[in-house]
Design a protein around this motif. Structure first.
Motif, short mmCIF file in Angstrom:
data_model
loop_
_atom_site.label_atom_id
_atom_site.label_comp_id
_atom_site.label_asym_id
_atom_site.label_seq_id
_atom_site.Cartn_x
_atom_site.Cartn_y
_atom_site.Cartn_z
N GLN A 154 0.79 -1.22 0.00
CA GLN A 154 0.00 0.00 0.00
C GLN A 154 0.83 1.28 0.00
N ALA A 155 2.14 1.14 -0.14
CA ALA A 155 3.00 2.32 -0.27
C ALA A 155 2.78 2.99 -1.62
N SER A 156 3.07 4.26 -1.70
CA SER A 156 2.98 4.96 -2.98
C SER A 156 4.13 4.57 -3.89
N ALA A 157 5.26 4.21 -3.31
CA ALA A 157 6.42 3.78 -4.09
C ALA A 157 7.40 3.08 -3.17
N ILE A 158 8.25 2.25 -3.77
CA ILE A 158 9.36 1.62 -3.06
C ILE A 158 10.64 2.27 -3.56
N HIS A 159 11.46 2.77 -2.64
CA HIS A 159 12.72 3.41 -3.02
C HIS A 159 13.84 2.38 -2.97
N CYS A 160 14.39 2.07 -4.14
CA CYS A 160 15.53 1.16 -4.26
C CYS A 160 16.75 1.98 -4.66
N PRO A 182 20.11 6.03 -6.56
CA PRO A 182 21.21 5.62 -5.68
C PRO A 182 21.37 6.58 -4.51
N LEU A 183 22.23 6.21 -3.59
CA LEU A 183 22.64 7.12 -2.53
C LEU A 183 23.80 7.96 -3.04
N GLY A 184 24.13 8.97 -2.30
CA GLY A 184 25.21 9.85 -2.72
C GLY A 184 26.38 9.81 -1.76
N VAL A 185 27.45 10.43 -2.17
CA VAL A 185 28.62 10.59 -1.31
C VAL A 185 29.16 12.00 -1.54
N VAL A 291 38.62 -3.07 0.16
CA VAL A 291 38.04 -4.41 0.00
C VAL A 291 36.82 -4.54 0.89
N LEU A 292 35.70 -5.01 0.31
CA LEU A 292 34.51 -5.32 1.09
C LEU A 292 33.88 -6.59 0.50
N PRO A 293 34.15 -7.76 1.09
CA PRO A 293 33.63 -9.03 0.55
C PRO A 293 32.29 -9.43 1.17
N SER A 294 31.35 -8.47 1.23
CA SER A 294 30.11 -8.66 1.97
C SER A 294 29.19 -9.69 1.31
N PHE A 295 28.41 -10.38 2.15
CA PHE A 295 27.37 -11.26 1.63
C PHE A 295 26.33 -10.48 0.85
N SER A 296 25.94 -9.30 1.37
CA SER A 296 24.83 -8.57 0.77
C SER A 296 24.89 -7.11 1.16
N GLU A 297 24.74 -6.21 0.18
CA GLU A 297 24.64 -4.77 0.41
C GLU A 297 23.70 -4.22 -0.67
N ASN A 298 22.68 -3.48 -0.26
CA ASN A 298 21.79 -2.93 -1.28
C ASN A 298 22.48 -1.84 -2.08
N PHE A 299 23.42 -1.15 -1.48
CA PHE A 299 24.17 -0.11 -2.18
C PHE A 299 25.65 -0.20 -1.81
N GLY A 300 25.94 0.03 -0.56
CA GLY A 300 27.32 0.00 -0.10
C GLY A 300 27.92 1.39 -0.07
N VAL A 314 37.68 -3.82 -4.39
CA VAL A 314 37.50 -5.26 -4.60
C VAL A 314 36.26 -5.65 -3.81
N ILE A 315 35.23 -6.11 -4.53
CA ILE A 315 33.95 -6.41 -3.88
C ILE A 315 33.40 -7.72 -4.40
N THR A 316 32.32 -8.16 -3.78
CA THR A 316 31.64 -9.39 -4.16
C THR A 316 30.32 -9.07 -4.85
N PRO A 317 29.75 -10.02 -5.61
CA PRO A 317 28.52 -9.75 -6.35
C PRO A 317 27.32 -9.39 -5.48
N GLY A 318 27.34 -9.75 -4.19
CA GLY A 318 26.23 -9.42 -3.31
C GLY A 318 26.07 -7.93 -3.06
N ILE A 319 27.07 -7.14 -3.40
CA ILE A 319 26.97 -5.68 -3.32
C ILE A 319 26.30 -5.22 -4.60
N GLN A 320 25.11 -4.65 -4.49
CA GLN A 320 24.26 -4.51 -5.67
C GLN A 320 24.66 -3.42 -6.65
#
Length: 401
Positions: A154-160, A182-185, A291-300, A314-320
């Motif tokens: 029921q949200a108006s939108a999902i922010h990915c 995306p997020l910013g830096v 280096v960040l070999p994380s299992f999962s990151e939506n952004f990082g 150097v990262i792993t594929p779980g970092i989106q």
């Protein structure tokens, strides 16, 4: 247009989401959007020492702080005071933007927004990825059936923040339109003396490459995998110094310290603790490889910060954002295995020229894609569309009914 962001905590110890929301709100306010935050005084095992039940300025942002439950409840962070505050004041806002799933603050905000007929946007922060859903699977399944499914539908939108996150939303069975922003830096001010300062602080010789791990020290981030990979490189004669920068639970920190000792990496490793502000910039600008070999990151966020500082990653594929890094040639994306990670790090240790090229590619990519001003403009356009009940900007929409 008046917008309220709701998040369980803005404490730096909670990592990327807390950092991101402060920067996001600052950027939105610079674009003329009236934005405030409602949160708790959570600070991990402690409490933030801030005035409660009133709006204050915190790190340049207007925030309402409410008392969390006396005992820390991990990410759930229950707060009866937050419930009262949202119920009494939410009608003063045109839109609500929540951050996190499976957490009391965002769940409560969504429920109140629906009851008071105020549109809301949900940022899932990667909590619908297969790895994240596998953690506490039974609890999350029950929570979803009772509460979270309705919150999302029921949200108006999902922010990915990456296309992969939007795909996870669809696979979860949510068909609410999703926007991908995306997020910013912040692009850092160059600090020429960073390497010298870093070397003096941790006793690192000028000719020794510095490998940086900058994130929460948590099993999800796999610093133990990095240590195992570096152990194999040390046995092969590679020279390096590892800076493990971040906070963590005492038991996990003890585990890492024991692992460092058992792998004979004590002389080549510095546990720097939580780093912020100048200390963080010294680490980012004084290191040679991130280096960040994380299992999962939506952004990082830390990955993007490293890119902005000109570090090859150097990262792993779980970092989106891995596909973006690969296409921009800003780093190496490898499977989360000891040999694969060790080989990637060795490739960079052996080639200063490759490190420089990947780092420059990453810096340019961060400047063009992770600008907070551009991101704030995109979010403001989404907010306007939601409040005015207009279609979401097509260029940002990944999932549509």
């Amino acid at each position: 247009m008046k917008v309220l962001h709701v998040i369980p905590s803005v404490a730096p110890i909670q990592g990327g989401p807390s950092y991101a929301i402060l920067a996001m709100v600052k950027a939105l306010r610079s674009q003329g959007v009236e934005v405030e935050i409602a949160t708790t005084n959570d600070n991990g095992p402690k409490l933030l020492q801030v005035p409660l039940n009133q709006q204050i300025e915190y790190q340049g942002v207007p925030i309402w702080f409410f008392s969390r439950f006396a005992l820390p409840m991990k990410e759930f962070i229950f707060s009866a005071a937050l419930t009262r505050g949202l119920w009494q004041n939410m009608q003063n806002y045109d839109l609500v933007h929540t951050h996190y799933l499976f957490s009391y603050a965002s769940t409560c905000a969504g429920a109140i927004a629906r009851h008071q007929k105020i549109p809301y946007i949900v940022r899932t922060i990667g909590q619908l990825s297969p790895w994240a859903l596998a953690q506490s699977r039974t609890k999350k399944r029950l929570y979803t059936q009772l509460i979270e499914q309705r919150n999302l539908q029921q949200a108006s939108a999902i922010h990915c923040t990456a296309p992969g996150e939007a795909e996870d939303v669809r696979k979860f069975g949510i068909y609410t339109p999703a926007i991908t922003i995306p997020l910013g830096v912040d692009i850092p001010v160059p600090c020429p003396e960073a390497r010298k300062v870093l070397g003096e602080k941790y006793g690192i010789a000028a000719d020794i490459p510095v490998i940086l791990f900058l994130s929460r020290l948590h099993y999800k981030k796999r610093p133990d995998l990095l240590l195992q990979s570096l152990s194999s490189l040390a046995k092969e004669g590679h020279s390096f110094h590892l800076c493990l920068a971040g906070a963590g639970e005492p038991d996990y920190l003890n585990y890492l310290q024991t692992l460092i000792t058992s792998l004979d990496l004590t002389a080549q490793t510095s546990l720097t603790g939580f780093a912020a502000d100048r200390d963080k910039e010294i680490l980012l600008q004084g290191s040679d490889i991130f280096v960040l070999p994380s299992f999962s990151e939506n952004f990082g966020v830390a990955v993007a910060e490293a890119m902005a500082a000109g570090l090859p990653v150097v990262i792993t594929p779980g970092i989106q954002i891995a596909p973006d890094i690969a296409s921009a040639q800003a780093g190496l994306v490898v499977e989360g295995e000891v040999d694969a990670l060790a080989a990637a790090i060795a490739q960079l240790l052996n080639s200063p020229e490759l490190r420089q090229q990947l780092g420059e590619n990453g810096r340019r990519f961060a400047q063009s894609h992770y600008s907070w001003d551009a991101i704030a403009q995109q979010l403001a356009a989404v907010y306007t569309a939601v409040v005015q009940k207009q279609p979401l900007p097509h260029s940002l929409t990944q999932l549509r009914d």
